[in-house]
Write an enzyme that holds these catalytic residues in place. Structure first.
Site, mmCIF file in Angstrom:
data_model
loop_
_atom_site.group_PDB
_atom_site.id
_atom_site.type_symbol
_atom_site.label_atom_id
_atom_site.label_comp_id
_atom_site.label_asym_id
_atom_site.label_seq_id
_atom_site.Cartn_x
_atom_site.Cartn_y
_atom_site.Cartn_z
ATOM 1 N N LYS A 256 0.556 4.855 6.707
ATOM 2 C CA LYS A 256 -0.101 5.725 5.722
ATOM 3 C C LYS A 256 0.573 7.094 5.702
ATOM 4 O O LYS A 256 1.273 7.476 6.632
ATOM 5 C CB LYS A 256 -1.594 5.915 6.052
ATOM 6 C CG LYS A 256 -2.407 4.642 6.061
ATOM 7 C CD LYS A 256 -2.488 3.988 4.705
ATOM 8 C CE LYS A 256 -3.169 2.634 4.774
ATOM 9 N NZ LYS A 256 -2.910 1.837 3.598
ATOM 10 N N SER B 181 0.804 -1.228 0.000
ATOM 11 C CA SER B 181 0.000 0.000 0.000
ATOM 12 C C SER B 181 0.838 1.280 0.000
ATOM 13 O O SER B 181 0.335 2.337 -0.358
ATOM 14 C CB SER B 181 -0.970 0.020 1.177
ATOM 15 O OG SER B 181 -0.281 0.226 2.391
#
Length: 192
Positions: A94, A46
């Site tokens: 993230k 990701s």
């Protein structure tokens, strides 16, 4: 006659000294892990190409509970990204795109994500990747953040929670710390 016997004190047994040293070392490691730095292994793509699966990140625990735009953070995703998370999928890596008070939109003419009307420059995106295939226009509440993975086509992030309670905004107090550097593998080590 030795000096010890003159003073009336006996030296501690070497095993006792070693045991005390081991206990003090363990306490020091636990304190450092909680207050200074903690390693995390990245299991997914990701955040590629910035961070690859298998990379081990060193996270600055002194920055826990805070977030700045552009930072890569490790956050506790329980109740947000992973409603019934086990420890293995509790932590998420993230990039912070917007924080409390920011208006974040996708997509401006040309496809860019904007924060407060200013298009983001995102050199970390994979070559040819769109900033987002999901459209949104929202204001981030105080004390929350909007986060995205760098690999937008293969990242579960704030965009995927827009209709959920909290609307994709993660509380800043869920930040475990800022990811400072890759420490493993040695061929990829360095500051982020």
């Amino acid at each position: 006659m030795s000096c010890d016997s003159v003073s009336g004190r006996r030296r501690p047994h070497p095993v006792v000294v070693a045991a005390v040293c081991v206990v003090l070392l363990l306490v020091g490691v636990l304190l450092a892990r909680h207050y200074v730095a903690q390693p995390f292994r990245v299991p997914s793509v990701s955040m590629a190409p910035t961070i690859q699966p298998g990379d081990v990140l060193l996270v600055d625990r002194a920055s826990r509970g805070s977030a700045e735009r552009g930072e890569i953070v490790v956050l506790d995703g329980r109740g947000y990204f992973a409603p019934s998370a086990t420890d293995g999928d509790r932590f998420w890596v993230k990039r912070v795109i917007a924080t409390g008070g920011d208006r974040v939109q996708c997509c401006a003419p040309g496809g860019a994500i904007t924060v407060d009307g200013v298009p983001l420059e995102e050199p970390y995106l994979p070559r040819g990747a769109a900033p987002s295939e999901i459209e949104f226009d929202l204001r981030v509440p105080e004390g929350r953040m909007f986060v995205l993975g760098d690999n937008r086509s293969d990242s579960t992030d704030s965009r995927h929670l827009l209709g959920a309670p909290g609307g994709g905004m993660i509380p800043v107090d869920r930040v475990v710390g800022e990811a400072d550097r890759i420490v493993w593998p040695l061929t990829r080590r360095g500051a982020l």
